[in-house]
Design a protein around this motif. Structure first.
Motif, PDB file in Angstrom:
ATOM      1  N   SER A   1       1.493   6.971  -6.660  1.00 16.26           N
ATOM      2  CA  SER A   1       0.391   7.910  -6.902  1.00 16.26           C
ATOM      3  C   SER A   1       0.846   9.345  -6.672  1.00 16.26           C
ATOM      4  O   SER A   1       0.515  10.242  -7.450  1.00 16.26           O
ATOM      5  N   ALA A   2       1.612   9.563  -5.583  1.00 16.07           N
ATOM      6  CA  ALA A   2       2.091  10.905  -5.256  1.00 16.07           C
ATOM      7  C   ALA A   2       2.996  11.461  -6.351  1.00 16.07           C
ATOM      8  O   ALA A   2       3.043  12.680  -6.576  1.00 16.07           O
TER       9      ALA A   2
ATOM     10  N   HIS B   1       0.884   4.269  -2.793  1.00 19.63           N
ATOM     11  CA  HIS B   1       0.727   5.675  -2.416  1.00 19.63           C
ATOM     12  C   HIS B   1       1.870   6.520  -2.974  1.00 19.63           C
ATOM     13  O   HIS B   1       1.645   7.637  -3.498  1.00 19.63           O
ATOM     14  N   GLU B   2       3.106   6.002  -2.882  1.00 17.37           N
ATOM     15  CA  GLU B   2       4.265   6.749  -3.390  1.00 17.37           C
ATOM     16  C   GLU B   2       4.199   6.938  -4.896  1.00 17.37           C
ATOM     17  O   GLU B   2       4.494   8.026  -5.423  1.00 17.37           O
TER      18      GLU B   2
ATOM     19  N   GLU C   1      -2.850   6.218 -10.771  1.00  9.21           N
ATOM     20  CA  GLU C   1      -3.994   6.741 -10.036  1.00  9.21           C
ATOM     21  C   GLU C   1      -4.784   5.540  -9.528  1.00  9.21           C
ATOM     22  O   GLU C   1      -5.203   4.691 -10.322  1.00  9.21           O
TER      23      GLU C   1
ATOM     24  N   SER D   1       0.833  -1.208   0.000  1.00  7.91           N
ATOM     25  CA  SER D   1       0.000   0.000   0.000  1.00  7.91           C
ATOM     26  C   SER D   1       0.867   1.257   0.000  1.00  7.91           C
ATOM     27  O   SER D   1       0.524   2.251  -0.656  1.00  7.91           O
ATOM     28  N   ARG D   2       1.981   1.218   0.727  1.00  7.35           N
ATOM     29  CA  ARG D   2       2.868   2.381   0.784  1.00  7.35           C
ATOM     30  C   ARG D   2       3.466   2.678  -0.597  1.00  7.35           C
ATOM     31  O   ARG D   2       3.547   3.844  -1.016  1.00  7.35           O
TER      32      ARG D   2
END
Length: 231
Positions: A207-208, A204-205, A213, A200-201
């Motif tokens: 995506s950032a 997220h990274e 997306e 998950s991390r």
């Protein structure tokens, strides 16, 4: 039963599989006569570790995870089998029980090809033996690639590789692409040898940085080439 009971013509389906594609109608008929459809619902076990291996399975639709459970109760997913792929051939030849378990990740239809029919065709047709060996060699090559990835590639590289593998047949025309995380994030994380939190991390990274997306189990990739570069 919630599983959709789709009927297929076994001969027509197996004729499109690489290992059976060059068989004559009579040969296909013999294999089909020893093939049984197996309907399984999401979450249902197909076989357990230690069960006897009486043939191999081909996925018609749905998805299947292969894995094992540690003495501490931790699950490790070793493979996610998709439509058109098969599993169980190696143990069938070794005459050994299953060393992994198989569980449906979605409502699925499988074909179970009996061991005795395969052995009889191997004795009749050397070309069939070569195709079976080719398939087993590809599986072994894939396992070696897995070991290389776990040993030498970062978690981010492994996750990007998983997303791109799902898009191997998609042409890079500059348009956005989409990948469905159908097996579930925890299953994919186990397959990639990482914890769900680490998985998950990384999502997220990425995506950032605008590389992907994420919307639930859907991952939209705005630029395939940029994701390949990881930048």
């Amino acid at each position: 039963m919630g599983t959709r009971q789709v009927q297929i013509k076994t001969q027509a389906f197996i004729a499109n599989l690489p290992m059976f594609s060059e068989m004559s109608p009579a040969e296909l008929d013999r294999i089909a006569a020893a093939t049984l459809p197996v309907h399984v619902q999401k979450g249902e076990s197909i076989f357990h570790t230690g069960d006897p291996c009486t043939g191999f399975h081909v996925v018609v639709y749905g998805q299947v995870k292969l894995g094992f459970t540690s003495p501490q109760g931790l699950e490790k997913v070793v493979e996610i089998v998709r439509p058109g792929q098969s599993f169980g051939e190696a143990l069938m030849f070794l005459d050994e029980p299953y060393i992994v378990f198989a569980q449906a990740l979605a409502d699925s239809l499988l074909l179970h090809v009996a061991k005795n029919a395969v052995l009889e065709e191997l004795a009749r047709e050397p070309r069939f033996a070569r195709r079976m060996l080719s398939g087993l060699s590809r599986r072994l090559h894939g396992l070696v690639r897995d070991v290389e990835a776990y040993s030498l590639r970062s978690g981010e590289e492994r996750l990007i590789g998983y997303l791109l593998a799902d898009l191997a047949d998609v042409s890079d025309n500059g348009k956005p692409a989409e990948v469905q995380l159908t097996p579930g994030k925890s299953v994919i994380a186990s397959r990639l040898n990482m914890t769900p939190e680490h998985f998950s991390r990384i999502l997220h990274e990425l995506s950032a940085r605008g590389l992907i997306e994420v919307n639930g189990r859907s991952v939209r990739i705005p630029d395939l080439e940029r994701l390949r570069r990881g930048s």
